[in-house]
Design an enzyme around this catalytic site. Sequence first.
Site, PDB file in Angstrom:
ATOM      1  N   ALA B 104       0.820  -1.212   0.000  1.00 38.77           N
ATOM      2  CA  ALA B 104       0.000   0.000   0.000  1.00 38.77           C
ATOM      3  C   ALA B 104       0.854   1.262   0.000  1.00 38.77           C
ATOM      4  O   ALA B 104       0.368   2.334  -0.319  1.00 38.77           O
ATOM      5  CB  ALA B 104      -0.913   0.002   1.224  1.00 38.77           C
ATOM      6  N   LYS B 105       2.107   1.141   0.400  1.00 32.62           N
ATOM      7  CA  LYS B 105       3.040   2.279   0.447  1.00 32.62           C
ATOM      8  C   LYS B 105       2.414   3.479   1.150  1.00 32.62           C
ATOM      9  O   LYS B 105       2.567   4.613   0.720  1.00 32.62           O
ATOM     10  CB  LYS B 105       3.530   2.631  -0.955  1.00 32.62           C
ATOM     11  N   ARG B 106       1.727   3.231   2.264  1.00 31.94           N
ATOM     12  CA  ARG B 106       1.121   4.311   3.009  1.00 31.94           C
ATOM     13  C   ARG B 106       2.176   5.080   3.791  1.00 31.94           C
ATOM     14  O   ARG B 106       3.221   4.522   4.160  1.00 31.94           O
ATOM     15  CB  ARG B 106       0.059   3.763   3.983  1.00 31.94           C
TER      16      ARG B 106
END
Lengths: 287, 287
Positions: B104-106
Amino acid sequence: MTPMTGMTSSEPFGARLRRAMDERGPLCVGIDPHASLLAEWGLNDDVAGLERFSRTVVEAVADRVAVLKPQVAFFERFGSRGIAVLEKTVQEARAAGTLVVTDAKRGDIGSTMAGYAEAFLHKDAPLFSDALTVSPYLGYGSLSPAVALARESGAGLFVLALTSNPEGPEVQHAIRADGRTVAATMLAHLAAENAGEEPLGSFGAVVGATVGDLSSYDLAINGPLLAPGVGAQGATPADLPKVFGPALRNVVPNVSRGVLRHGPDTGALRTAAERFAEEIQVAVAGA
Amino acid sequence: MTPMTGMTSSEPFGARLRRAMDERGPLCVGIDPHASLLAEWGLNDDVAGLERFSRTVVEAVADRVAVLKPQVAFFERFGSRGIAVLEKTVQEARAAGTLVVTDAKRGDIGSTMAGYAEAFLHKDAPLFSDALTVSPYLGYGSLSPAVALARESGAGLFVLALTSNPEGPEVQHAIRADGRTVAATMLAHLAAENAGEEPLGSFGAVVGATVGDLSSYDLAINGPLLAPGVGAQGATPADLPKVFGPALRNVVPNVSRGVLRHGPDTGALRTAAERFAEEIQVAVAGA
């Protein structure tokens, strides 16, 4: 999702934002339904509470503030049901006449970045927003699928550049081979992206209002500067001219808690938002 | 969501990953249902196609690969209905015995970062995953709410460090006041996070398999290195020893298209995944 269906030309985000800022005052109100605010409002920390909170903010201020900024994390923590509430929130806020900047800070490369762009910037997407916040750890160029789709849809982006959290300088103040900082590099890319756009480009930067001395940064990107940190987080509207200098006219100060803590009463929320909008307009006009 | 409900102590992610890598071979298969792959599989570019695609990958390989990595963007482009498919995908994959790293590369700060952590790393969350990818443009320290919740839940993180896309060096090679690059700084933070953990820490880095010469980086972070770029993106399993050197044993190579292009036949998907897992095991054993 059929990419071309319903794709119509729109007035660019920058032009729409400029008009909204001039007419309503340059205020962005955050929709940040975190657990502590739900509790303060007497709501349960569940999907129903989330929905009530978000709808209340939209009903209270969407017809009068320039921008609403839902914070995706607080919806995503409820999974797909939370995202369904976000869809309604974005759609209802836009229908009520405000611009919606969805604060998702997405960032990836290639077809994956294109996927995020389609999620938020494609006209037919359930989360279609006027603009999206994005994160450039993978390099500014990695965001290009979002830039392209935003142009096509008349939407915009806000790229994280220079934030005011204490951990930010570790990355943002690091220096590239050409002598510029990472943050200055992002601002330069945005200036190039917005070159020649009238009255305002659609590709903005996130620059914290409490970041301190900005005089070494060229903020003249011909695009909007989204400035979190006004209100409860420390900066006052009166501080803005000193912080942003000649770029002040393109600043969109974001107030979240400073407005939201007055809920759930819609009248009190409205009054708080109007007070901030007025104070900001006074500060801008007097600068 | 009541934060403490259902919170039980779990074996840490690093220990579970070490065992899975040793037993199944260190392979991560991506679940990347982008439009072109849906078309290649004869599926519609809609929620039903998304669901069929994801379920097929899970059925084909979740009982035999160490890690599955769904790419959130390709679910999010369908809004809440896509996220509902992601929930099922994550839950079914975990139930079938694989570890799920949700890509998700949040990245955000404070209570917002805590919101993302709750979305993916809280035991009761519908998207609860064994690990989550995160992005540190706001500084490594901004991720601390996710580190804390991961520790509590027995989950892990993969922090973007050094990626192989051409735009990445703009940020990742920039140099801090102490003379280290941004990427090296992330690796150093992770090494500190994992100090003393046995047999492997739970806080990994994303390091591209095609990034080139890594000899100037200290990859000994005592945590896993998720390495995209194997298969269709350019690196072969045989390249891995040269690229990763002594850190090879902690590398989790990710193959997406190299496996997925063999679908929708589950037997062919399985064969492709097994072939990669075997080639990687041979490469690691021979190094």
